[in-house]
Design a protein around this motif. Structure first.
Motif, PDB file in Angstrom:
ATOM      1  N   HIS A 191     -15.088  30.232  13.718  1.00 28.76           N
ATOM      2  CA  HIS A 191     -13.838  30.950  13.462  1.00 28.76           C
ATOM      3  C   HIS A 191     -13.194  30.442  12.170  1.00 28.76           C
ATOM      4  O   HIS A 191     -12.121  29.831  12.189  1.00 28.76           O
ATOM      5  CB  HIS A 191     -12.860  30.766  14.626  1.00 28.76           C
ATOM      6  N   PRO A 192     -13.828  30.641  11.031  1.00 28.33           N
ATOM      7  CA  PRO A 192     -13.247  30.165   9.762  1.00 28.33           C
ATOM      8  C   PRO A 192     -11.969  30.933   9.428  1.00 28.33           C
ATOM      9  O   PRO A 192     -11.803  32.099   9.793  1.00 28.33           O
ATOM     10  CB  PRO A 192     -14.347  30.464   8.743  1.00 28.33           C
ATOM     11  N   LEU A 193     -11.055  30.249   8.750  1.00 25.22           N
ATOM     12  CA  LEU A 193      -9.770  30.832   8.386  1.00 25.22           C
ATOM     13  C   LEU A 193      -9.618  30.861   6.871  1.00 25.22           C
ATOM     14  O   LEU A 193     -10.296  30.125   6.144  1.00 25.22           O
ATOM     15  CB  LEU A 193      -8.634  30.027   9.015  1.00 25.22           C
ATOM     16  N   GLU A 194      -8.712  31.703   6.413  1.00 30.83           N
ATOM     17  CA  GLU A 194      -8.455  31.808   4.978  1.00 30.83           C
ATOM     18  C   GLU A 194      -7.320  30.901   4.517  1.00 30.83           C
ATOM     19  O   GLU A 194      -7.327  30.396   3.399  1.00 30.83           O
ATOM     20  CB  GLU A 194      -8.109  33.256   4.599  1.00 30.83           C
ATOM     21  N   ILE A 195      -6.297  30.718   5.376  1.00 31.78           N
ATOM     22  CA  ILE A 195      -5.074  30.028   4.954  1.00 31.78           C
ATOM     23  C   ILE A 195      -4.684  28.980   5.984  1.00 31.78           C
ATOM     24  O   ILE A 195      -4.667  29.250   7.184  1.00 31.78           O
ATOM     25  CB  ILE A 195      -3.905  31.016   4.774  1.00 31.78           C
ATOM     26  N   VAL A 196      -4.371  27.781   5.493  1.00 29.86           N
ATOM     27  CA  VAL A 196      -3.830  26.705   6.309  1.00 29.86           C
ATOM     28  C   VAL A 196      -2.495  26.323   5.675  1.00 29.86           C
ATOM     29  O   VAL A 196      -2.464  25.813   4.555  1.00 29.86           O
ATOM     30  CB  VAL A 196      -4.780  25.496   6.342  1.00 29.86           C
ATOM     31  N   SER A 197      -1.380  26.588   6.357  1.00 31.43           N
ATOM     32  CA  SER A 197      -0.055  26.417   5.758  1.00 31.43           C
ATOM     33  C   SER A 197       0.717  25.306   6.460  1.00 31.43           C
ATOM     34  O   SER A 197       0.803  25.279   7.687  1.00 31.43           O
ATOM     35  CB  SER A 197       0.725  27.733   5.840  1.00 31.43           C
ATOM     36  N   VAL A 198       1.271  24.397   5.656  1.00 32.74           N
ATOM     37  CA  VAL A 198       2.001  23.232   6.179  1.00 32.74           C
ATOM     38  C   VAL A 198       3.306  23.093   5.404  1.00 32.74           C
ATOM     39  O   VAL A 198       3.331  23.247   4.181  1.00 32.74           O
ATOM     40  CB  VAL A 198       1.156  21.950   6.040  1.00 32.74           C
ATOM     41  N   ASN A 199       4.393  22.797   6.120  1.00 37.26           N
ATOM     42  CA  ASN A 199       5.692  22.550   5.473  1.00 37.26           C
ATOM     43  C   ASN A 199       5.787  21.099   5.016  1.00 37.26           C
ATOM     44  O   ASN A 199       5.332  20.188   5.709  1.00 37.26           O
ATOM     45  CB  ASN A 199       6.826  22.843   6.451  1.00 37.26           C
ATOM     46  N   LEU A 200       6.416  20.907   3.870  1.00 35.56           N
ATOM     47  CA  LEU A 200       6.648  19.558   3.354  1.00 35.56           C
ATOM     48  C   LEU A 200       8.132  19.319   3.138  1.00 35.56           C
ATOM     49  O   LEU A 200       8.848  20.186   2.639  1.00 35.56           O
ATOM     50  CB  LEU A 200       5.916  19.350   2.026  1.00 35.56           C
ATOM     51  N   SER A 201       8.592  18.147   3.502  1.00 31.93           N
ATOM     52  CA  SER A 201       9.944  17.718   3.180  1.00 31.93           C
ATOM     53  C   SER A 201       9.953  17.083   1.793  1.00 31.93           C
ATOM     54  O   SER A 201       8.903  16.736   1.241  1.00 31.93           O
ATOM     55  CB  SER A 201      10.446  16.720   4.224  1.00 31.93           C
ATOM     56  N   ALA A 202      11.155  16.933   1.243  1.00 32.66           N
ATOM     57  CA  ALA A 202      11.270  16.454  -0.139  1.00 32.66           C
ATOM     58  C   ALA A 202      10.643  15.081  -0.329  1.00 32.66           C
ATOM     59  O   ALA A 202       9.928  14.837  -1.302  1.00 32.66           O
ATOM     60  CB  ALA A 202      12.742  16.437  -0.543  1.00 32.66           C
TER      61      ALA A 202
END
Length: 596
Positions: free
Chosen positions: A410-421
């Motif tokens: 099940h490969p994915l195109e996008i891996v999104s992670v939030n970052l703090s300052a």
């Protein structure tokens, strides 16, 4: 077309050249003015007259200052004198936003392109293309207004508050005055939305906003903070006045409200937190925290009342320390994360196919104690200096799960992670990103940043963002709701934007919101940026977003954040064709836009 003027330009070759130029100007779509080297108008095309209200032949023989508003003429003469001193055998072009004067004396904003031309006779002329930018200016002013105002109620938004508050507090320190904040949260608003629909809820919010404005002074700033939360920033006031206005607001906002969708008047109350200060060390963040604490106490003690911040509320601060303690217990002494934190995964979906193509990783406090949302514990973690350890945990888990799902087919195109300052400047982040390629496979890593992070960014932060782009794509979260997101796209290394749910959530009912979304999509496309829509909750929103050219979305329509196990099961069902949120057939608008 006005007649050709031969004022001081000499022989037949010059006249013939101007006659030829007149034929060219007649075919040009923009207004064009030709001026000789004494500053006299010798030629215009019909479009100049149409734009500025002149008849054919009226302008030729007049000085160019005829078309310039009186207050701007001195500056024009100086500019022209400087230009006359240049080598005009070469073409000179400049573009600026200025004003032209119509025949009736009114001004019109224009954009001008000018160039010097040497004629066969040796004479020199200046050719100016003039474009009416009234609509363009209005659009820019509208976007600037929306950056600082709530599109539904017209009130100031949080960004406006953050711009205004420092000046108010500075005046307080200078003049030994009190500054007050009233935090307002409507009681039972969700019941109106759930029973009568969002249109009724929006109508109620508009009426509430108007009632608040009628109860405060002209110098007070009324803000919609989001949802059903409002704020009043009150300069030059007193603790007694603040509390009295709070009580008046409770009374006025408790009066029944007529709604189009309601069979009878609707009554909602309001919980108000009041805080006053003359402390020179106060800042707006501290006032907001104190106001929130007082407002929550008003809700907790029966709603529809005012609660004034006092020392008793200091005990509430202890709960923040308790949450910080829970976070620290979730981190062991080595900086690793124990079982107290978990990562959920919200699907990112191709709006055309309904297929999950990635996820946004979201951290949860899962230590078995009372639930605490990330909106509360992330700011506490930032203040405690431990948010970078949490962010790195989320990133590591997201990369690990991506690799596992790829191995399972099940490969994915996008891996999104939030970052703090603070995480941006963490050396461990660079190390983690350097080793991310193997786990990602063919997937792209998206790192989501906040506008506040960029506003407060220093040159080292900007430099670090450039380094991060080596291994990831950078995105601006909640785009459209801050101070001036467009400017940041021009000045910071951003690869994609996320349309804020504020606009997506109302675009079916609100033509202005649709226009703003369309403008944002076009703007992003023009800069070569990716665009993702947040808060997608209906198939109608899906179709509208697709019609505007937005390809990727996330929201409750496609799924809430899921555990790793649940998300893996959804991917497995999708791979077997059992599950994919079907996309609505492309609308006529979508097909037309795609055909461009």
């Amino acid at each position: 077309m006005s007649s050709t003027q031969e004022r001081g330009l000499g022989d037949r070759s010059t006249s013939a050249t101007l006659d030829d130029l007149a034929l060219v100007l007649a075919a040009m779509p923009d207004p064009v003015v030709v001026v000789d080297d004494t500053g006299m108008i010798i030629l215009v095309n019909d479009r100049v007259g149409a734009m500025l209200g002149y008849e054919e032949g009226e302008l030729a023989g007049n000085p160019i200052e005829t078309l310039i508003p009186t207050p701007l003429r001195r500056g024009h003469v100086k500019l022209r004198d400087n230009y006359d001193g240049t080598d005009r055998a070469a073409t000179m072009s400049s573009r600026s936003n200025i004003f032209a004067q119509r025949k009736d004396g009114t001004a019109v904003p224009v954009e001008i392109s000018i160039g010097g031309v040497k004629l066969a006779s040796g004479s020199r002329i200046t050719v100016a293309t003039v474009r009416d930018i009234t609509e363009k200016r209005r659009a820019h002013e509208r976007l600037a207004y929306l950056a600082l105002h709530d599109p539904l109620t017209g009130l100031a938004n949080r960004a406006h508050l953050m711009e205004t508050a420092p000046g108010v507090l500075s005046a307080m320190r200078t003049n030994a005055q009190h500054v007050g904040v009233l935090m307002l949260d409507l009681d039972h608003f969700k019941q109106v939305n759930d029973s009568l629909g969002h249109a009724a809820g929006d109508q109620l919010l508009i009426e509430i906003a108007q009632r608040i404005k009628t109860m405060v002074r002209g110098i007070d700033l009324v803000v919609r903070m989001g949802g059903d939360e409002f704020l009043v920033l009150m300069p030059r006031t007193s603790p007694e006045h603040i509390e009295e206005v709070g009580r008046q607001l409770v009374a006025v906002l408790s009066d029944p409200i007529e709604l189009d969708e309601a069979p009878h008047p609707v009554t909602v109350g309001v919980s108000v937190g009041a805080v006053a200060t003359d402390d020179p060390d106060s800042d707006i963040d501290a006032l907001l925290v104190s106001g929130d604490l007082a407002m929550y106490r008003a809700k907790g003690t029966g709603r529809n009342r005012v609660s004034v911040f006092d020392e008793q509320l200091r005990t509430v601060m202890m709960s923040r320390f308790a949450i910080e303690g829970r976070l620290r217990r979730a981190l062991d002494d080595d900086g690793d994360v124990a079982a107290g934190l978990a990562v959920n995964y919200q699907p990112l979906v191709d709006l055309d196919t309904g297929v999950i193509i990635g996820f946004e990783a979201l951290v949860r406090l899962a230590d078995g104690e009372s639930p605490v949302g990330p909106d509360l514990f992330i700011p506490i973690a930032e203040e405690a200096g431990i948010v970078d350890r949490i962010d790195l945990f989320v990133l590591g888990q997201a990369l690990r799960q991506t690799a596992l799902w790829a191995e399972a087919g099940h490969p994915l195109e996008i891996v999104s992670v939030n970052l703090s300052a603070s995480t941006i400047m963490s050396p461990e982040l660079l190390v983690e990103l350097d080793g991310a390629a193997q786990a990602l496979g063919s997937a792209e890593l998206h790192l989501e940043l906040t506008e506040r992070m960029i506003i407060q960014g220093t040159p080292p932060v900007k430099e670090r963002l450039g380094l991060l782009r080596t291994n990831a794509r950078l995105g601006l979260d909640d785009f459209g709701t801050g101070n001036s997101g467009y400017a940041y796209l021009m000045d910071f290394p951003i690869d994609f934007i996320k349309l804020d749910r504020t606009f997506v959530g109302v675009m079916e009912e609100d033509a202005v919101a649709r226009a703003i979304v369309s403008s944002m999509v076009d703007f992003a496309e023009g800069l070569g940026l990716g665009i993702i829509a947040e808060g997608v909750e209906t198939i109608g929103q899906v179709d509208l977003l697709r019609s505007e050219g937005c390809r990727i979305g996330q929201g409750f329509y496609y799924g809430r954040p899921l555990s790793a196990k649940e998300f893996g099961e959804v991917l497995a069902r999708q791979s077997t064709g059992v599950e994919a949120k079907a996309a609505k057939p492309a609308s006529t608008a979508a097909a037309a836009k795609a055909a461009k």
